[in-house]
Enzyme design. Structure first.
Site, mmCIF file in Angstrom:
data_model
loop_
_atom_site.group_PDB
_atom_site.id
_atom_site.type_symbol
_atom_site.label_atom_id
_atom_site.label_comp_id
_atom_site.label_asym_id
_atom_site.label_seq_id
_atom_site.Cartn_x
_atom_site.Cartn_y
_atom_site.Cartn_z
ATOM 1 N N ASP B 46 43.697 1.109 -34.660
ATOM 2 C CA ASP B 46 42.769 0.580 -35.733
ATOM 3 C C ASP B 46 42.084 1.659 -36.614
ATOM 4 O OD1 ASP B 46 40.503 -0.548 -36.887
ATOM 5 O OD2 ASP B 46 40.097 -1.757 -35.173
ATOM 6 N N HIS B 48 39.547 1.393 -38.715
ATOM 7 C CA HIS B 48 38.358 1.006 -39.216
ATOM 8 C C HIS B 48 37.076 2.004 -39.292
ATOM 9 C CE1 HIS B 48 40.451 -2.816 -39.447
ATOM 10 N NE2 HIS B 48 39.866 -2.659 -40.697
#
Lengths: 406, 176
Positions: B46, B48
């Site tokens: 991930d 982000h």
């Protein structure tokens, strides 16, 4: 030698590399290679075969490196795999030290004590604001261990306490900074010096100081120095790996771009030494490794020979073993048989070969094995550019650069 | 003074972001005690990063010592960092359900460590694919081994919850 009337110009250097099987002697105009006579001291053998060349140079212009010492061994005791052990292992390999084992301190009672003499024990763990991480169990383990040197590179507070309880302990600054990043310098310098002292301490190598005023360095160290300059002599595209397959060991130098690990270090190329992978001194260990690899049998079939080739001592057998060595070392660098580091081999643009292997195999032989590896292990038709350093130009490049720096 | 709320609609920052801007140093509830150490990062595959950066700034502003492992961090790395730093809190962030698979392995991995019993475990972000229901998600993640679970809660509220939890824990320890 010193005082000779026929000495060369001040800029001319004599570069000598002592390998386990061959030695090489390079001047600005020529390069000689000789198979070693193992019944003689290295110095006597060198002077017998290249005495005229050696005598043309002053001791200050002779630079020697050696890969014939086999290297040092280390055991690393750390707190975690992702930080302390990973960082210390990385630094040890880059300093030319063989990591024989690494263990996590919290489970130290579960590990068996190695019976062999350990050249250096590395103890590491925690950032400087953390402390009280090592207890008496460490002393109990070390008391049973047979080691020559011990170095502590963990959190500062524990280091100060441990210095008084662990014998022969050298305490250096932490290799983990306050942002959990690696700090290489102090441990790397310490290990490189230890390696250096080991080379100098070898009886055979000691005699070589009779002909040179300069320090004798390890060959992988010198070769690694040449990598940023490699484009001057070869059309090599980054990222690349360089395989130095010799009689006793195989050194792999690789661009950091090929590593998935996110350790941020200063140099662009790392190296790893496989101590028992070679075609002369380490022949039996090479064959053993091949027998453990199910694809090696297929490679032999591909090369149109059988396992009986292991028993033969002929030029053909040497050639096949060299091809096997290429395959096995690529396996060790891939996800198939990971050994310390796994490289992104599909992203590799060039593969450079140097060392004794270039005297036996031609480009076609090498490309055949590399293609077999990519097809069988990585299921790919990827074809990195193959470069053979047949004249030891890479070593000369590194040695010259190093000699100039000295 | 509490930092002002920031309204951001960007997908990767929607959850933890209404958080902090300004990041003035705010009085810590732990004044006088040693600085609390927090290991934080984004779990799994991930990337982000925006909310992760804002969390780092907010935690620093609240007086924590922050070890930010950044994006793409695996569970072992979180626990290993907690051991190396002697962290008090492990604060994991996640978006769009990435934590679901990893969360299931928390107890198994944590059990391998002998020095993490006192570690406060917190997770926040969008903990499921789509919007999800906090009444289902929070108990599920608590069952995975987290002390505090913030599903689609703004950053300041989450960090207030953390402070309340730590205060309670300190009181319990002093009474024991």
């Amino acid at each position: 030698m010193s005082g000779s009337s026929e000495t060369n110009s001040a800029n001319d250097k004599l570069l000598i590399d002592i390998g386990s099987t061959y030695f090489k002697v390079s001047t600005s105009g020529s390069i000689e290679q000789h198979f070693r006579d193992f019944n003689k001291r290295i110095l006597d053998d060198l002077l017998h075969k290249s005495g005229e060349t050696v005598q043309r140079f002053n001791a200050k212009d002779i630079h020697i490196c050696s890969s014939a010492n086999g290297g040092l061994s280390t055991l690393i005791i750390g707190l975690t795999q992702s930080y302390s052990l990973k960082y210390a292992t990385n630094i040890a390999y880059n300093s030319g030290i063989n990591v024989i084992d690494s263990l996590i301190f919290q489970n130290i009672e579960d590990y068996s004590i190695p019976s062999d003499l350990i050249d250096v024990v590395i103890i590491v763990g925690g950032i400087d604001s953390n402390s009280g991480l090592f207890d008496d169990r460490l002393n109990q383990y070390l008391a049973k261990l047979n080691y020559s040197n011990a170095v502590y590179v963990g959190n500062a507070q524990d280091g100060a306490k441990m210095a008084s309880t662990v014998k022969r302990l050298v305490v250096l600054p932490n290799i983990i900074d306050d942002r959990l990043h690696i700090v290489e310098k102090h441990l790397k310098d310490y290990l490189t010096n230890l390696y250096q002292q080991d080379i100098e301490g070898k009886e055979d190598i000691k005699h070589l100081y009779e002909i040179t005023d300069n320090q004798i360095f390890s060959t992988p160290f010198v070769v690694n120095k040449s990598l940023p300059l490699i484009n001057a002599s070869f059309s090599v595209t980054d990222p690349f790996i360089l395989l130095d397959i010799g009689g006793a060991t195989t050194d792999v130098h690789y661009s950091k771009d090929l590593v998935t690990d996110n350790i941020v270090t200063e140099q662009g190329h790392d190296r790893i030494v496989f101590k028992k992978l070679g075609v002369y001194k380490s022949r039996q260990s090479l064959i053993f490794t091949a027998e453990q690899n199910e694809y090696a049998y297929e490679l032999l079939m591909h090369l149109k020979v059988t396992e009986n080739i292991y028993e033969e001592h002929s030029d053909k057998a040497t050639k096949i073993l060299m091809q096997l060595a290429i395959f096995l070392v690529l396996c060790k660098m891939s996800h198939y048989r990971p050994a310390y580091v796994t490289l992104k081999l599909l992203a590799m643009n060039s593969i450079v070969f140097t060392g004794g292997i270039t005297k036996v195999l031609n480009t076609e032989d090498v490309e055949d094995v590399v293609a077999f590896f990519y097809r069988k292990i990585l299921n790919s038709d990827h074809k990195p550019r193959t470069v053979l350093d047949t004249n030891y130009d890479i070593w000369t490049l590194g040695a010259k650069d190093h000699a100039i720096c000295q | 003074m509490r930092p002002k709320d920031l309204a951001v609609s960007h997908e990767d920052t929607i959850i933890w972001v209404s958080g902090s801007i300004g990041f003035d140093k705010i009085p810590s509830i732990f004044e006088g005690s040693p600085t609390m150490k927090v290991v934080t990062g984004v779990i799994g595959n991930d990337i982000h990063v925006v909310a992760n950066r804002l969390m780092d700034l907010s935690l620093n502003a609240r007086g924590y010592e922050v070890f930010n492992l950044g994006v793409n961090t695996h569970l072992e790395e979180f626990f290993d960092a907690a051991v190396e730093t002697g962290a008090d809190i492990l604060l994991i962030s996640s978006l769009n359900g990435e934590a679901e698979g990893w969360g299931r392995e928390v107890k198994i991995h944590k059990a391998k460590y002998k020095s993490l019993d006192g570690l406060t475990m917190m997770i926040g972000g969008n903990l499921t694919v789509g919007s999800g229901n906090a009444d289902d998600i929070v108990p599920r993640f608590k069952n995975y081994g987290f002390d505090l679970v913030c599903h689609q809660i703004d950053l300041n509220t989450g960090l207030d919850m953390l402070e309340a939890h730590l205060q309670e824990k300190l009181q319990e320890e002093s009474q024991a």
